[in-house]
Design an enzyme around this catalytic site. Structure first.
Site, PDB file in Angstrom:
ATOM      1  N   ASP A 131       0.803  -1.238   0.000  1.00 43.81           N
ATOM      2  CA  ASP A 131       0.000   0.000   0.000  1.00 43.81           C
ATOM      3  C   ASP A 131       0.832   1.284   0.000  1.00 43.81           C
ATOM      4  O   ASP A 131       0.305   2.358  -0.297  1.00 43.81           O
ATOM      5  CB  ASP A 131      -0.922   0.028   1.223  1.00 43.81           C
ATOM      6  CG  ASP A 131      -1.997  -1.043   1.149  1.00 43.81           C
ATOM      7  OD1 ASP A 131      -2.145  -1.661   0.083  1.00 43.81           O
ATOM      8  OD2 ASP A 131      -2.673  -1.270   2.171  1.00 43.81           O
ATOM      9  N   ARG A 158      -7.188  -2.414 -21.276  1.00 41.39           N
ATOM     10  CA  ARG A 158      -7.349  -1.291 -22.221  1.00 41.39           C
ATOM     11  C   ARG A 158      -7.526  -1.816 -23.655  1.00 41.39           C
ATOM     12  O   ARG A 158      -8.351  -1.305 -24.413  1.00 41.39           O
ATOM     13  CB  ARG A 158      -6.146  -0.352 -22.139  1.00 41.39           C
ATOM     14  CG  ARG A 158      -6.143   0.748 -23.150  1.00 41.39           C
ATOM     15  CD  ARG A 158      -7.156   1.823 -22.859  1.00 41.39           C
ATOM     16  NE  ARG A 158      -6.677   2.757 -21.861  1.00 41.39           N
ATOM     17  CZ  ARG A 158      -7.359   3.829 -21.444  1.00 41.39           C
ATOM     18  NH1 ARG A 158      -8.567   4.099 -21.938  1.00 41.39           N
ATOM     19  NH2 ARG A 158      -6.864   4.632 -20.541  1.00 41.39           N
ATOM     20  N   ALA A 190      -5.305   6.430 -17.240  1.00 39.08           N
ATOM     21  CA  ALA A 190      -6.714   6.230 -16.875  1.00 39.08           C
ATOM     22  C   ALA A 190      -7.499   7.527 -17.067  1.00 39.08           C
ATOM     23  O   ALA A 190      -6.966   8.622 -16.861  1.00 39.08           O
ATOM     24  CB  ALA A 190      -6.800   5.778 -15.413  1.00 39.08           C
ATOM     25  N   GLN A 258      -2.247  -8.695  -6.961  1.00 39.98           N
ATOM     26  CA  GLN A 258      -1.341  -7.556  -6.704  1.00 39.98           C
ATOM     27  C   GLN A 258      -0.313  -7.857  -5.619  1.00 39.98           C
ATOM     28  O   GLN A 258       0.675  -7.146  -5.478  1.00 39.98           O
ATOM     29  CB  GLN A 258      -2.158  -6.328  -6.269  1.00 39.98           C
ATOM     30  CG  GLN A 258      -3.079  -5.824  -7.344  1.00 39.98           C
ATOM     31  CD  GLN A 258      -4.168  -4.922  -6.787  1.00 39.98           C
ATOM     32  OE1 GLN A 258      -3.997  -3.720  -6.705  1.00 39.98           O
ATOM     33  NE2 GLN A 258      -5.297  -5.499  -6.414  1.00 39.98           N
ATOM     34  N   ARG A 259      -0.558  -8.859  -4.808  1.00 38.17           N
ATOM     35  CA  ARG A 259       0.362  -9.129  -3.707  1.00 38.17           C
ATOM     36  C   ARG A 259       1.424 -10.169  -4.067  1.00 38.17           C
ATOM     37  O   ARG A 259       2.382 -10.353  -3.312  1.00 38.17           O
ATOM     38  CB  ARG A 259      -0.427  -9.607  -2.482  1.00 38.17           C
ATOM     39  CG  ARG A 259      -1.185  -8.498  -1.794  1.00 38.17           C
ATOM     40  CD  ARG A 259      -0.832  -8.399  -0.325  1.00 38.17           C
ATOM     41  NE  ARG A 259      -1.238  -9.551   0.398  1.00 38.17           N
ATOM     42  CZ  ARG A 259      -2.311  -9.622   1.181  1.00 38.17           C
ATOM     43  NH1 ARG A 259      -3.082  -8.576   1.334  1.00 38.17           N
ATOM     44  NH2 ARG A 259      -2.589 -10.722   1.819  1.00 38.17           N
TER      45      ARG A 259
HETATM   46  O1  F6P Z   1      -2.294  -4.072   3.545  1.00 31.69           O
HETATM   47  C1  F6P Z   1      -2.094  -4.658   2.325  1.00 31.69           C
HETATM   48  C2  F6P Z   1      -3.392  -5.141   1.738  1.00 31.69           C
HETATM   49  O2  F6P Z   1      -3.061  -5.817   0.556  1.00 31.69           O
HETATM   50  C3  F6P Z   1      -4.440  -4.055   1.484  1.00 31.69           C
HETATM   51  O3  F6P Z   1      -4.215  -3.336   0.310  1.00 31.69           O
HETATM   52  C4  F6P Z   1      -5.699  -4.865   1.457  1.00 31.69           C
HETATM   53  O4  F6P Z   1      -6.817  -4.077   1.774  1.00 31.69           O
HETATM   54  C5  F6P Z   1      -5.458  -5.889   2.498  1.00 31.69           C
HETATM   55  O5  F6P Z   1      -4.056  -6.055   2.584  1.00 31.69           O
HETATM   56  C6  F6P Z   1      -6.116  -7.217   2.237  1.00 31.69           C
HETATM   57  O6  F6P Z   1      -5.793  -8.075   3.265  1.00 31.69           O
HETATM   58  P1  F6P Z   1      -6.233  -9.595   3.355  1.00 31.69           P
HETATM   59  O7  F6P Z   1      -5.451 -10.362   2.352  1.00 31.69           O
HETATM   60  O8  F6P Z   1      -5.908 -10.003   4.751  1.00 31.69           O
HETATM   61  O9  F6P Z   1      -7.693  -9.622   3.061  1.00 31.69           O
END
Ligand code: F6P
Length: 326
Positions: A131, A158, A190, A258-259
């Protein structure tokens, strides 16, 4: 002479690409300085359950390029209680751990700050969250990789949006912060960006879209931070659809993609620097503070400030995004 003989390291909260590079930075710096390292698995949960594993230089080979976290992570309610923190302290004492490096976000640092008010085992933090919303550092681990993941996805959307003259609402992560939305929105051109830091933007969105239609834009991309005041991309799309009944509106939530993924070069290098800096801070008798990067220099910020003060988005960039989407 440093008091550090053995340190612990844990990852806490949402994982972020580059956490492994930071763990490696911590372990290798400790080994270099003759300090032993214990990995604490599953964040604060592992601290409370004494779930420790010794880490050597070899344990962190071949991980700098991997997403996720070798040590696993968790969001732990028990560490918020005095009983939970007491168990954690006893386990650290028992294992003869002299200091702990916590890689995580502001929730993790709040726990570390309270622990350091109660107990004398120093904790030092490394900002790890996609974030990028931690005060006192320009940079948090994982943000750069997440941004690149988002722009790759939006570029693909897009293509199909233009082919069909469609409007896409794309929700990106950032429960309370619009950094990912703002930067990815600028990077992908965007038409609109909706973030929690700027209130009331949803109201002018319809006018913006109507304006775009007049200029015959073949597609519309609206990037929405998940924490926006409207309740996310689905809610916003519903509101817009009311006035543009003949427009084909689609919604995509990018979510946890995204993670994940292999960390970018920036995340690998900065996470390595922060891992190194955190161990050096412990050697220098620092406690209850986070190492960060400001203007490309390593800084030390008290947890008290890092968790209490709000990091705002750059308002010039909000303006720039508007100018460039005309
Ligand atoms: O804090 C990082 C984050 O990826 C946020 O952007 C998101 O809201 C949250 O974690 C989601 O967390 P979880 O995977 O525990 O639902």
């Amino acid at each position: 002479m440093s008091k550090m003989r053995k340190i612990g390291v844990l990852t806490s909260g949402g994982d972020a690409p580059g956490m492994n590079a930071a763990i490696r930075g911590v372990v290798r710096t400790a080994v270099y300085n003759g300090i032993e390292v214990m990995g604490i698995r599953h964040g604060y949960q592992g601290l409370i359950a004494a779930n420790f594993i010794p880490l050597t230089s070899e344990s962190v080979s071949d991980i700098i390029q991997r997403g996720g976290t070798l040590l696993k992570t968790a969001r732990c309610e028990e560490f918020k209680t005095t009983e939970g923190r007491e168990k954690a302290f006893n386990n650290l004492k028992e294992a003869q751990i002299d200091g702990v490096v916590v890689i995580g976000g502001d929730g993790s640092f709040t726990g570390a700050r309270i622990f350091n008010e109660e107990y004398d085992i120093p904790f030092v933090g490394i900002p790890g969250t996609i974030d990028n919303d931690i005060y006192g550092t320009d940079y948090t681990i994982g943000y750069d990789t997440a941004l690149n993941t988002v722009i790759q996805a939006v570029d693909k959307i897009r293509d199909t949006a233009s082919a069909h003259n469609r409007m896409f609402f794309i929700e990106v992560m950032g429960a309370e912060a619009g950094f990912i939305a703002l930067y990815s929105g600028i990077a992908t051109g965007a038409e609109a960006i909706i973030i929690p830091e700027v209130r009331g933007e949803a109201g002018s969105l319809k006018a913006q879209i109507a304006d775009g239609n007049r200029r015959r834009k073949s597609s519309n991309i609206v990037i929405v931070a998940e924490g926006d005041e409207e309740g996310g991309a689905f809610a916003l799309a519903e509101r817009v659809k009311e006035d543009f009944r003949d427009y084909d509106v689609r919604v995509i939530v990018l979510g946890h993609i995204q993670r994940g993924g292999s960390p970018s070069a920036i995340d690998r290098v900065n996470a390595s620097r922060l891992g190194n800096a955190a161990v050096e801070a412990l050697i220098d008798d620092q406690k209850s503070a986070m190492v960060g990067i400001l203007n490309d220099e390593i800084t030390l910020v008290p947890f008290r400030k890092a968790v209490k003060l709000h990091k705002d988005v750059n308002r010039d960039l909000v303006e720039l995004a508007k100018i460039l989407s005309v």
